[in-house]
Design a protein around this motif. Structure first.
Motif, PDB file in Angstrom:
ATOM      1  N   PRO A 283      14.988   5.328  -5.853  1.00 25.69           N
ATOM      2  CA  PRO A 283      13.795   5.871  -5.910  1.00 25.69           C
ATOM      3  C   PRO A 283      12.608   4.925  -6.530  1.00 25.69           C
ATOM      4  O   PRO A 283      11.277   5.221  -6.293  1.00 25.69           O
ATOM      5  N   LEU A 284      13.086   3.984  -7.407  1.00 27.04           N
ATOM      6  CA  LEU A 284      12.247   3.106  -8.309  1.00 27.04           C
ATOM      7  C   LEU A 284      12.077   1.948  -7.534  1.00 27.04           C
ATOM      8  O   LEU A 284      11.278   1.017  -8.005  1.00 27.04           O
ATOM      9  N   SER A 285      12.482   1.830  -6.135  1.00 29.04           N
ATOM     10  CA  SER A 285      12.447   0.300  -5.648  1.00 29.04           C
ATOM     11  C   SER A 285      10.974   0.289  -5.300  1.00 29.04           C
ATOM     12  O   SER A 285      10.220   0.996  -5.025  1.00 29.04           O
ATOM     13  N   SER A 286      10.632  -1.084  -4.938  1.00 30.19           N
ATOM     14  CA  SER A 286       9.129  -1.204  -4.558  1.00 30.19           C
ATOM     15  C   SER A 286       9.086  -0.880  -3.264  1.00 30.19           C
ATOM     16  O   SER A 286       7.938  -0.330  -2.896  1.00 30.19           O
ATOM     17  N   SER A 287      10.227  -0.950  -2.317  1.00 27.57           N
ATOM     18  CA  SER A 287       9.875  -0.383  -0.837  1.00 27.57           C
ATOM     19  C   SER A 287       9.692   1.365  -0.940  1.00 27.57           C
ATOM     20  O   SER A 287       8.910   1.568   0.026  1.00 27.57           O
ATOM     21  N   SER A 288      10.377   1.994  -1.837  1.00 28.12           N
ATOM     22  CA  SER A 288      10.321   3.574  -1.807  1.00 28.12           C
ATOM     23  C   SER A 288       8.953   3.591  -2.399  1.00 28.12           C
ATOM     24  O   SER A 288       8.373   4.662  -1.738  1.00 28.12           O
ATOM     25  N   ILE A 289       8.320   3.100  -2.985  1.00 26.99           N
ATOM     26  CA  ILE A 289       7.012   3.278  -3.886  1.00 26.99           C
ATOM     27  C   ILE A 289       6.053   3.134  -3.154  1.00 26.99           C
ATOM     28  O   ILE A 289       5.058   4.029  -2.752  1.00 26.99           O
ATOM     29  N   SER A 290       6.024   1.914  -2.329  1.00 27.34           N
ATOM     30  CA  SER A 290       4.924   1.553  -1.566  1.00 27.34           C
ATOM     31  C   SER A 290       5.104   2.289  -0.003  1.00 27.34           C
ATOM     32  O   SER A 290       4.081   2.648   0.269  1.00 27.34           O
ATOM     33  N   GLY A 291       6.343   2.463   0.312  1.00 29.15           N
ATOM     34  CA  GLY A 291       6.332   3.251   1.764  1.00 29.15           C
ATOM     35  C   GLY A 291       5.779   4.967   1.183  1.00 29.15           C
ATOM     36  O   GLY A 291       5.180   5.240   2.284  1.00 29.15           O
ATOM     37  N   LEU A 292       6.125   5.346   0.136  1.00 28.08           N
ATOM     38  CA  LEU A 292       5.926   6.760  -0.090  1.00 28.08           C
ATOM     39  C   LEU A 292       4.271   6.905  -0.261  1.00 28.08           C
ATOM     40  O   LEU A 292       3.527   7.655   0.309  1.00 28.08           O
ATOM     41  N   LYS A 293       3.767   5.954  -0.585  1.00 29.10           N
ATOM     42  CA  LYS A 293       1.993   5.727  -0.992  1.00 29.10           C
ATOM     43  C   LYS A 293       1.465   5.840   0.150  1.00 29.10           C
ATOM     44  O   LYS A 293       0.631   6.348   0.257  1.00 29.10           O
TER      45      LYS A 293
END
Length: 328
Positions: A283-293
């Motif tokens: 959940p803290l990966s850059s892809s997870s964070i940017s994708g969710l945003k």
């Protein structure tokens, strides 16, 4: 066609949907009409039986023969007459008669159990109308995970099937047997979509058979939308971003703003699987964070998804209807 169906209903994950070509952000991938639904008694006077539109004030048009369903207007009432008929038949397959019987036995029953009885009535009436319905075949082929459902839930389903075949619609087991009804209720638990009021009230459940082919991801690339005003009769799947050919198309079965423990619990308890999507694994990966945003509504109290509507030159949350600019 932008997609193809893969997988097998015998596999644990069932069928799935894959992009058959490159798909543009905001593109409509699929639309599906509700096959069966149930409305909680507390909302039956606010949800039209035909178009499933919610109104905050009680509807004024009702079926004069059973007084158990309500409509937006006389046109919606007329459209429902082929199924919701009071005409006498040789067998107890009148929807009006069945709904009156449900009201007679409703006292003390769980609201969800009453909803399941209503859904079973609608399935039997639709199947009687068209014994070779393609929509029923899709519904009947969906994964129900009957072997994973709790013994208490199965006991409830058996009890509801018994009530249905002995009191609500007797003499209809050649249309759907007790075992068929239990399987349909298992399918409902794993494949139904909520029917909601304008303030997020949970008003009922509906099965849109083709939409059940879409698997879950907590970081989805598609979302369910209502492209027909307030009507919930037809649900549509739109792409949240550009999707390359060969990529699986996924929606979220949970609100985006809930934490991982709540999401995982919902998947286990309602849909009977363990989620292993990228957002749950890391959940803290850059892809997870940017994708969710990119797809999560800015209103932190809202669990909705921001859906692109290129034809309207905007994006809109599929839950609270907040508008956003299109991404460049």
């Amino acid at each position: 066609m932008a997609y193809r169906i893969g997988g097998d209903k015998q596999e644990e994950a069932g069928r799935y949907v894959v992009a058959d070509r490159d798909i543009r952000a905001g593109e409509i991938i699929m639309s599906s009409e509700v096959y069966c639904f149930g409305i909680f008694d507390s909302y039956k006077k606010k949800i039209c039986q035909t178009c499933l539109t919610y109104t905050p004030s009680p509807l004024s048009v009702t079926c004069p023969h059973c007084n158990q369903v309500w409509y937006c207007n006389s046109e919606c009432a007329s459209s429902d007459s082929s199924l919701h008929s009071h005409a006498p038949t040789k067998r107890d397959v009148s929807m009006c008669k069945a709904l009156r019987k449900i009201q007679m036995i409703a006292k003390g029953m769980e609201p969800y159990h009453l909803l399941l009885l209503k859904m079973c009535v609608l399935v039997v009436c639709r199947k009687r109308k068209d014994m070779n319905s393609a929509e029923f075949k899709i519904l009947n082929d969906l994964v129900g995970n009957q072997d994973k459902i709790s013994s208490s839930s199965l006991d409830d389903f058996r009890y509801i099937a018994h009530l249905f075949t002995t009191q609500v619609m007797p003499n209809t087991e050649d249309i759907l047997s007790k075992e068929d009804l239990i399987r349909i209720m298992c399918i409902e638990q794993c494949n139904s979509f909520g029917i909601w009021g304008e303030e997020g009230e949970w008003c009922g459940l509906g099965i849109y058979p083709s939409l059940s082919f879409f698997n879950h991801s907590c970081l989805p690339n598609c979302a369910i939308t209502c492209d027909y005003g307030q009507s919930r009769k037809i649900n549509t799947v739109r792409a949240l971003r550009s999707i390359p050919s060969g990529c699986e198309l996924q929606i979220s079965y949970a609100e985006l703003n809930v934490d991982i423990l709540e999401r995982q619990a919902k998947m286990r308890e309602t849909y009977l699987f363990e989620c292993a999507c990228p957002r749950c694994i890391d959940p803290l990966s850059s892809s997870s964070i940017s994708g969710l945003k990119m797809i999560q509504c800015d209103n932190k109290e809202c669990g909705g998804v921001i859906v692109p509507y290129p034809e309207r030159n905007k994006r809109q949350c599929n839950a609270c209807d907040s508008d956003f600019d299109l991404l460049g």
